[in-house]
Design an enzyme around this catalytic site. Structure first.
Site, short mmCIF file in Angstrom:
data_model
loop_
_atom_site.label_atom_id
_atom_site.label_comp_id
_atom_site.label_asym_id
_atom_site.label_seq_id
_atom_site.Cartn_x
_atom_site.Cartn_y
_atom_site.Cartn_z
N LYS A 54 0.30 0.60 23.55
CA LYS A 54 0.82 -0.75 23.75
C LYS A 54 2.34 -0.63 23.77
O LYS A 54 2.96 -0.33 22.74
CB LYS A 54 0.36 -1.69 22.65
CG LYS A 54 0.93 -3.09 22.78
CD LYS A 54 0.37 -4.02 21.70
CE LYS A 54 1.00 -5.40 21.88
NZ LYS A 54 2.14 -5.60 20.97
N GLY B 97 5.02 -14.15 16.35
CA GLY B 97 5.02 -14.75 15.02
C GLY B 97 5.39 -16.22 14.98
O GLY B 97 5.44 -16.80 13.90
N GLY C 297 2.27 -15.41 19.89
CA GLY C 297 2.38 -16.87 19.95
C GLY C 297 1.17 -17.62 19.44
O GLY C 297 1.26 -18.82 19.15
N ALA D 146 -2.09 -11.20 15.51
CA ALA D 146 -1.66 -10.53 14.28
C ALA D 146 -1.29 -11.56 13.22
O ALA D 146 -2.10 -11.90 12.36
CB ALA D 146 -0.49 -9.58 14.56
N SER D 147 -0.08 -12.11 13.32
CA SER D 147 0.44 -12.99 12.26
C SER D 147 -0.46 -14.18 11.98
O SER D 147 -0.60 -14.61 10.83
CB SER D 147 1.83 -13.50 12.63
OG SER D 147 2.73 -12.44 12.77
#
Length: 249
Positions: A90, A151, A178, A199-200
């Site tokens: 990535k 994030g 996002g 993720a976040s």
């Protein structure tokens, strides 16, 4: 496509988790089969991260997070290939610290070099359809447009551009960055994305495992809806039952 995804179309990031136990619970609840790991941050996560991923039989997608030039990203990718024994990468080449949006010029330069070096490149890009097409034309295995800054939790700022990207490239489109909540993930899939990286929104949620489960169902629901074909939007009402053939009085 089958080479990138198994049963799950959700890729989970490993950064931001409060503990390995919380991360493990989130991974299991998400149903994901692939997680992304930042080469530069593996040590910061402690010695238990990679054994945990191995125990959960997770496929690892290394990333070049923290790189600001093509040269740094290429070097990080080469180190990742040796460390993780995979040619998947990535690719992240960040433009500035404030937005963490990609530097399109450096990103394309790095992608071309890595493709020539035999990598299967998944670049984190902006929602610019032209840049996405240039990356696909360069031989990238997928494109990963940002819905909004990393994030931020803002969701998909420009759904029209995500759909344009989907229509302009033949490689998989994976929405990256996002996502704030489950409805954002469902929308990404309804727009035609092939997968979502989160993720976040999961690791920093109050209950990461519960949010991971919500994202799992959202991705599945969005993909089903995309395949089912939504009704067209109208300005005025349309009765669900036709008056044709009904007696008049």
């Amino acid at each position: 496509m089958a080479d990138l995804f198994g049963e799950s179309r959700l890729i989970l990031g490993t950064g931001g988790a409060e503990s390995l136990a919380a991360l493990e619970a989130a991974i299991v609840a998400s149903g994901t089969e692939m997680v992304t790991v930042a080469l530069r941050r593996v040590d910061a996560a402690g010695p238990g991260l990679l054994p945990l991923l191995d125990r959960l039989d997770m496929r690892v997608l290394p990333n070049t997070a923290g790189c600001y030039t093509a040269a740094d990203a290429v070097k990080a990718a080469q180190l990742a290939r040796d460390a993780f024994e995979t040619d998947l990468i990535k690719l992240e080449v960040i433009g500035d610290e404030r937005t963490l949006l990609p530097d399109g010029v450096e990103l394309l330069r790095a992608a071309e070099r890595l493709v020539d070096d035999g990598f299967r490149v998944l670049p984190y890009t902006s929602d610019d359809p032209i840049l996405a097409r240039r990356l696909a034309d360069a031989g990238c295995a997928a494109v990963m447009p940002a819905g909004a800054p990393i994030g931020s939790g803002l969701g998909i700022s420009n759904p029209h551009h995500i759909r344009l990207i989907r229509d302009s490239v033949d490689v998989p489109v994976i929405l990256d960055a996002g996502i704030g909540t489950a409805s954002d993930a469902a929308l990404a899939m309804e727009l035609g994305c092939d997968g979502v990286l989160i993720a976040s929104a999961v690791t920093r949620a109050e209950d990461p495992a519960r949010m991971a489960a919500a994202m799992r169902h959202a991705v599945e629901a969005g993909r089903l809806a995309a395949g089912a074909g939504r009704i067209p939007k109208r300005y005025h009402a349309m009765a669900s039952t036709s008056d044709d053939g009904m007696p008049a009085w």
